[in-house]
Design a protein around this motif. Structure first.
Motif, PDB file in Angstrom:
ATOM      1  N   ARG A 177       0.872  -1.193   0.000  1.00 43.70           N
ATOM      2  CA  ARG A 177       0.000   0.000   0.000  1.00 43.70           C
ATOM      3  C   ARG A 177       0.899   1.229   0.000  1.00 43.70           C
ATOM      4  O   ARG A 177       1.818   1.324   0.809  1.00 43.70           O
ATOM      5  N   ARG A 178       0.582   2.183  -0.881  1.00 44.31           N
ATOM      6  CA  ARG A 178       1.430   3.363  -0.958  1.00 44.31           C
ATOM      7  C   ARG A 178       0.950   4.409   0.047  1.00 44.31           C
ATOM      8  O   ARG A 178       0.392   5.436  -0.303  1.00 44.31           O
ATOM      9  N   GLU A 179       1.214   4.096   1.330  1.00 44.09           N
ATOM     10  CA  GLU A 179       0.864   5.033   2.400  1.00 44.09           C
ATOM     11  C   GLU A 179       2.095   5.867   2.729  1.00 44.09           C
ATOM     12  O   GLU A 179       3.195   5.570   2.272  1.00 44.09           O
ATOM     13  N   ARG A 180       1.916   6.876   3.583  1.00 50.06           N
ATOM     14  CA  ARG A 180       3.072   7.676   4.006  1.00 50.06           C
ATOM     15  C   ARG A 180       3.840   6.859   5.040  1.00 50.06           C
ATOM     16  O   ARG A 180       3.307   6.529   6.096  1.00 50.06           O
ATOM     17  N   PRO A 181       5.096   6.490   4.769  1.00 53.94           N
ATOM     18  CA  PRO A 181       5.813   5.619   5.708  1.00 53.94           C
ATOM     19  C   PRO A 181       6.092   6.307   7.036  1.00 53.94           C
ATOM     20  O   PRO A 181       6.375   7.496   7.080  1.00 53.94           O
ATOM     21  N   GLN A 182       5.953   5.593   8.113  1.00 55.66           N
ATOM     22  CA  GLN A 182       6.323   6.049   9.458  1.00 55.66           C
ATOM     23  C   GLN A 182       6.506   4.799  10.307  1.00 55.66           C
ATOM     24  O   GLN A 182       6.418   3.686   9.780  1.00 55.66           O
ATOM     25  N   LYS A 183       6.796   4.982  11.621  1.00 57.19           N
ATOM     26  CA  LYS A 183       6.998   3.803  12.468  1.00 57.19           C
ATOM     27  C   LYS A 183       5.786   2.859  12.362  1.00 57.19           C
ATOM     28  O   LYS A 183       4.656   3.279  12.579  1.00 57.19           O
ATOM     29  N   GLY A 184       6.043   1.616  12.018  1.00 54.54           N
ATOM     30  CA  GLY A 184       4.946   0.641  11.931  1.00 54.54           C
ATOM     31  C   GLY A 184       4.082   0.795  10.694  1.00 54.54           C
ATOM     32  O   GLY A 184       3.067   0.131  10.565  1.00 54.54           O
ATOM     33  N   ARG A 185       4.455   1.717   9.797  1.00 54.90           N
ATOM     34  CA  ARG A 185       3.675   1.826   8.552  1.00 54.90           C
ATOM     35  C   ARG A 185       4.620   1.824   7.354  1.00 54.90           C
ATOM     36  O   ARG A 185       5.422   2.733   7.190  1.00 54.90           O
ATOM     37  N   LEU A 186       4.510   0.769   6.574  1.00 48.84           N
ATOM     38  CA  LEU A 186       5.419   0.569   5.450  1.00 48.84           C
ATOM     39  C   LEU A 186       4.610   0.487   4.164  1.00 48.84           C
ATOM     40  O   LEU A 186       3.385   0.439   4.194  1.00 48.84           O
ATOM     41  N   ARG A 187       5.327   0.456   3.055  1.00 49.68           N
ATOM     42  CA  ARG A 187       4.629   0.304   1.778  1.00 49.68           C
ATOM     43  C   ARG A 187       4.576  -1.157   1.365  1.00 49.68           C
ATOM     44  O   ARG A 187       3.673  -1.572   0.660  1.00 49.68           O
ATOM     45  N   GLN A 188       5.546  -1.935   1.816  1.00 53.45           N
ATOM     46  CA  GLN A 188       5.428  -3.396   1.749  1.00 53.45           C
ATOM     47  C   GLN A 188       5.416  -3.884   3.184  1.00 53.45           C
ATOM     48  O   GLN A 188       6.340  -3.576   3.952  1.00 53.45           O
ATOM     49  N   PHE A 189       4.377  -4.608   3.560  1.00 52.72           N
ATOM     50  CA  PHE A 189       4.303  -5.157   4.920  1.00 52.72           C
ATOM     51  C   PHE A 189       3.723  -6.560   4.803  1.00 52.72           C
ATOM     52  O   PHE A 189       3.119  -6.905   3.791  1.00 52.72           O
ATOM     53  N   ALA A 190       3.932  -7.368   5.844  1.00 51.56           N
ATOM     54  CA  ALA A 190       3.452  -8.750   5.768  1.00 51.56           C
ATOM     55  C   ALA A 190       2.214  -8.921   6.642  1.00 51.56           C
ATOM     56  O   ALA A 190       2.097  -8.291   7.694  1.00 51.56           O
ATOM     57  N   GLN A 191       1.316  -9.736   6.185  1.00 53.61           N
ATOM     58  CA  GLN A 191       0.142 -10.065   6.997  1.00 53.61           C
ATOM     59  C   GLN A 191       0.031 -11.568   7.198  1.00 53.61           C
ATOM     60  O   GLN A 191       0.421 -12.363   6.343  1.00 53.61           O
ATOM     61  N   ILE A 192      -0.521 -11.913   8.360  1.00 55.16           N
ATOM     62  CA  ILE A 192      -0.955 -13.282   8.631  1.00 55.16           C
ATOM     63  C   ILE A 192      -2.466 -13.189   8.728  1.00 55.16           C
ATOM     64  O   ILE A 192      -2.967 -12.419   9.543  1.00 55.16           O
ATOM     65  N   GLY A 193      -3.164 -13.930   7.884  1.00 50.93           N
ATOM     66  CA  GLY A 193      -4.618 -13.789   7.887  1.00 50.93           C
ATOM     67  C   GLY A 193      -5.336 -15.120   7.889  1.00 50.93           C
ATOM     68  O   GLY A 193      -4.778 -16.136   7.452  1.00 50.93           O
ATOM     69  N   VAL A 194      -6.557 -15.129   8.386  1.00 46.81           N
ATOM     70  CA  VAL A 194      -7.389 -16.345   8.322  1.00 46.81           C
ATOM     71  C   VAL A 194      -8.782 -15.965   7.811  1.00 46.81           C
ATOM     72  O   VAL A 194      -9.231 -14.849   8.012  1.00 46.81           O
ATOM     73  N   GLU A 195      -9.405 -16.909   7.129  1.00 50.85           N
ATOM     74  CA  GLU A 195     -10.773 -16.702   6.656  1.00 50.85           C
ATOM     75  C   GLU A 195     -11.546 -18.003   6.849  1.00 50.85           C
ATOM     76  O   GLU A 195     -11.020 -19.078   6.547  1.00 50.85           O
ATOM     77  N   ALA A 196     -12.769 -17.876   7.350  1.00 51.25           N
ATOM     78  CA  ALA A 196     -13.666 -19.039   7.450  1.00 51.25           C
ATOM     79  C   ALA A 196     -14.867 -18.748   6.564  1.00 51.25           C
ATOM     80  O   ALA A 196     -15.626 -17.820   6.830  1.00 51.25           O
ATOM     81  N   ILE A 197     -15.011 -19.533   5.490  1.00 53.46           N
ATOM     82  CA  ILE A 197     -16.074 -19.262   4.524  1.00 53.46           C
ATOM     83  C   ILE A 197     -17.117 -20.380   4.563  1.00 53.46           C
ATOM     84  O   ILE A 197     -16.756 -21.561   4.591  1.00 53.46           O
ATOM     85  N   GLY A 198     -18.384 -20.002   4.590  1.00 54.37           N
ATOM     86  CA  GLY A 198     -19.439 -21.008   4.488  1.00 54.37           C
ATOM     87  C   GLY A 198     -20.373 -21.086   5.691  1.00 54.37           C
ATOM     88  O   GLY A 198     -21.348 -21.829   5.652  1.00 54.37           O
ATOM     89  N   ARG A 199     -20.100 -20.345   6.730  1.00 54.29           N
ATOM     90  CA  ARG A 199     -21.006 -20.387   7.892  1.00 54.29           C
ATOM     91  C   ARG A 199     -21.374 -18.972   8.302  1.00 54.29           C
ATOM     92  O   ARG A 199     -20.522 -18.081   8.337  1.00 54.29           O
ATOM     93  N   GLU A 200     -22.660 -18.792   8.641  1.00 54.08           N
ATOM     94  CA  GLU A 200     -23.071 -17.460   9.050  1.00 54.08           C
ATOM     95  C   GLU A 200     -23.488 -17.398  10.520  1.00 54.08           C
ATOM     96  O   GLU A 200     -23.858 -16.351  11.021  1.00 54.08           O
ATOM     97  N   ASP A 201     -23.425 -18.530  11.208  1.00 54.65           N
ATOM     98  CA  ASP A 201     -23.861 -18.528  12.605  1.00 54.65           C
ATOM     99  C   ASP A 201     -22.833 -17.832  13.503  1.00 54.65           C
ATOM    100  O   ASP A 201     -21.650 -17.725  13.165  1.00 54.65           O
ATOM    101  N   ALA A 202     -23.314 -17.390  14.647  1.00 56.22           N
ATOM    102  CA  ALA A 202     -22.465 -16.634  15.575  1.00 56.22           C
ATOM    103  C   ALA A 202     -21.314 -17.474  16.121  1.00 56.22           C
ATOM    104  O   ALA A 202     -20.269 -16.937  16.492  1.00 56.22           O
ATOM    105  N   ALA A 203     -21.492 -18.812  16.136  1.00 61.05           N
ATOM    106  CA  ALA A 203     -20.449 -19.669  16.724  1.00 61.05           C
ATOM    107  C   ALA A 203     -19.144 -19.585  15.938  1.00 61.05           C
ATOM    108  O   ALA A 203     -18.065 -19.660  16.515  1.00 61.05           O
TER     109      ALA A 203
END
Ligand code: AMP
Length: 431
Positions: free
Chosen positions: A112-138
Motif C-alpha cells: 500500500r502506498r501510504e506515508r511511511p512512518q513507524k509501523g507503517r510501510l509500503r510493503q508489509f506482511a500479513q498473517i490472515g485467516v478466513e472461514a467461509i461457508g457459515r453465518e452462525d455466531a459460533a
C-alpha cells in the motif's frame, strides 16, 4: 553510487528474522489446532478485483494501490490485502464444492502506498485467516477465540480486541439515512475528505483520521443503535460465547474498518508500544463479498494481523532468538580443513547444527568467531589431532580444554553423548 532500498520497503535482517519465524511458527501451530489450512496466493491480481471488493471510495483504492499496465495493456495491482485474493481463489477453484466450510490461512507481503512512518510501510506482511461457508455466531466466536489465543501465545503487549457490529443489508439503510441526515446538519464542521465522500460512503465519517472532524462528530449515530433483531441476536450470541471462555472484547461503536465489504461482526486489535499506528490487526464478517465476486452466496469471516507491528509488540524477544550452532569446528591448516568439512557434512546430515571456520585463520580468531555465534563447544582439529585421529574439545562455557577427547570416527550420537559426559568445572555459565 550505492543503490539503496526503496522508501517504505524494508529488509528484515537475520537478527529480526528469527523473531518473524517464531511469530509465524506460533501462528501455524495454532491454525493447525483450529483446523485452518494454508493457501498460498499470488501477489499480483487484476485491479478490478480490489476496486470491486474493497470499495471505490476507500483510501486503499482511491490512492494507495500499486497499479500498473502490463505489456498487453491489462491493469494489474500488487495486492493491498489478502481477503479479496483468497475469495477470488475460492470462487475460481469452486472450493465450496469440496467442503461446506473452508477454513484457510495465508501469510505474505501486501503493498500500500501510504506515508511511511513507524509501523507503517509500503510493503508489509500479513498473517490472515478466513472461514467461509457459515453465518452462525459460533464461527464468529471461534475466529475471535483463535485471534485471542494467538495474541496470548505471542504475548502481545497490551493487546486488546475491540468489537463492533456493522449491521446487515436489512438494517443498514435506516442507519445510513440517519447518518446522512446527521452529516447534512454538521456539514460545516466536517473535514474536506468527509465532506467530499460522505454521500457515497457515510460510514467513513466514523473512522476519519482528522481529529477536529472526529471530535465535532462525537455524537454521530452509531450502527449498534440501529441493529435489526437478527443482527442484535447474532452480536449478543457472539459476545455470550466469548464471555463463556472469559474473553471480553471492548465495545467500540465507532470502529467501522477501512474496507467496504464488512457487515455484522467487525473487530480490531490494538497493542502497546506502537506509537500512532497502534492497530496490529483487524477483521470482520463479509457476507456479500463472495457473491459480489461471482461465487455462491456464501458468508465469510476473517482477520489479518500485521507482522511488522507484531514484531514491535511481542513481549518475549528471548523466545524468538535464533538457535546457535551446537558445535563449532575449528580446523588448522588445509589437510585438517578437508577432514573437518567431511565431519561437518556428516553431522549436519544427522540433524546437528554445526558451524565451521576456515582452516586458514588463527586459532585465536576462530575462538572469537565461535564466541560471537554463541556455540557452547569448539572442536579443534590441528596437526596433533589429525595424527591422533581425535578432536580436542574446548568447553566455551567452562573455558576448559579436553585434548583429543573425541575420536574422528565417532558417530553423531557418540559425539553428542561424549559432549554431554564432559566434566563441568564450577565456572558459572555465561549469560
Ligand atoms: P487492515 O486490514 O487495513 O486493518 O490491516 C490489518 C493489519 O495489517 C493492520 O492492523 C496492521 O497491523 C497491518 N497493516 C496495514 N497497513 C499497514 C502498513 N502500511 N504497514 C504496516 N502494517 C500495516
Amino acid at each position: 553510487m550505492k543503490i539503496t532500498s526503496v522508501k517504505g520497503f524494508h529488509d528484515v535482517l537475520p537478527d529480526e528474522s528469527a523473531r518473524w519465524q517464531w511469530i509465524e511458527q506460533q501462528a501455524r501451530d495454532l491454525f493447525a489446532r483450529y483446523a485452518f489450512a494454508e493457501i498460498r496466493l499470488p501477489i499480483v491480481e487484476r485491479t478490478e478485483l480490489f476496486s470491486r471488493s474493497i470499495g471505490e471510495t476507500t483510501d486503499i483504492v482511491e490512492k494507495e494501490m500499486y497499479t500498473f499496465a502490463d505489456r498487453d495493456g491489462a491493469s494489474l495491482t500488487l495486492r493491498p490485502e489478502g481477503t479479496a485474493s483468497l475469495v477470488r481463489a475460492y470462487v475460481e477453484h469452486a472450493l465450496h464444492q469440496h467442503a461446506a466450510v473452508s477454513k484457510l490461512f495465508y501469510l505474505g507481503p501486501m503493498f500500500r502506498r501510504e506515508r511511511p512512518q513507524k509501523g507503517r510501510l509500503r510493503q508489509f506482511a500479513q498473517i490472515g485467516v478466513e472461514a467461509i461457508g457459515r453465518e452462525d455466531a459460533a464461527i464468529d466466536a471461534e475466529v475471535l477465540l483463535l485471534l485471542h489465543d494467538l495474541l496470548a501465545a505471542l504475548r502481545v503487549r497490551g493487546a486488546q480486541i475491540e468489537l463492533n457490529s456493522l449491521g446487515c443489508a436489512a438494517c443498514r439503510p435506516a442507519y445510513r439515512a440517519a447518518l446522512l441526515a446527521y452529516a447534512e446538519a454538521h456539514r460545516a464542521v466536517l473535514c474536506e475528505n468527509c465532506g467530499r465522500r460522505v454521500e457515497r460512503n457515510p460510514l467513513r465519517l466514523l473512522d476519519c483520521k482528522d481529529r477536529a472532524c472526529r471530535e465535532s462528530t462525537a455524537d454521530a449515530p452509531v450502527t449498534l443503535e440501529y441493529l435489526c433483531v437478527p443482527c442484535r441476536t447474532h452480536f449478543d450470541t457472539v459476545r455470550a460465547l466469548l464471555a463463556r471462555e472469559d474473553v471480553r472484547p471492548r465495545l467500540n461503536p465507532r470502529m467501522v474498518r477501512g474496507l467496504d465489504y464488512y457487515c455484522r461482526t467487525a473487530f480490531e486489535v490494538v497493542a502497546e508500544g506502537l506509537g500512532a499506528q497502534n492497530a496490529v490487526g483487524g477483521g470482520g464478517r463479509y457476507d456479500g463479498l463472495i457473491k459480489e465476486l461471482g461465487g455462491p452466496d456464501s458468508p465469510g469471516i476473517g482477520f489479518a494481523l500485521g507482522v511488522e507491528r507484531l514484531v514491535l509488540a511481542v513481549a518475549e524477544p528471548d523466545a524468538a532468538r535464533s538457535s546457535p550452532p551446537e558445535v563449532f569446528v575449528a580446523p588448522m591448516g588445509s589437510a585438517a580443513e578437508a577432514e573437518a568439512m567431511h565431519l561437518t557434512h556428516r553431522w549436519r546430515g544427522d540433524g546437528m547444527r554445526v558451524e565451521i571456520a576456515s582452516g586458514g585463520r588463527s586459532l585465536k580468531s576462530q575462538m572469537r568467531l565461535a564466541d560471537k555465534v554463541g556455540s557452547p563447544y569448539v572442536l579443534i582439529l590441528g596437526e596433533d589431532e589429525l595424527a591422533a585421529c581425535a578432536l580436542t574439545v574446548r568447553d566455551m562455557v567452562a573455558k576448559q580444554d579436553f585434548p583429543r577427547a573425541i575420536g574422528l570416527s565417532s558417530s553423531t550420537a557418540a559425539l553428542r553423548e561424549a559432549l554431554a559426559q564432559l566434566p563441568r568445572s564450577t565456572v558459572e555459565p555465561r549469560a
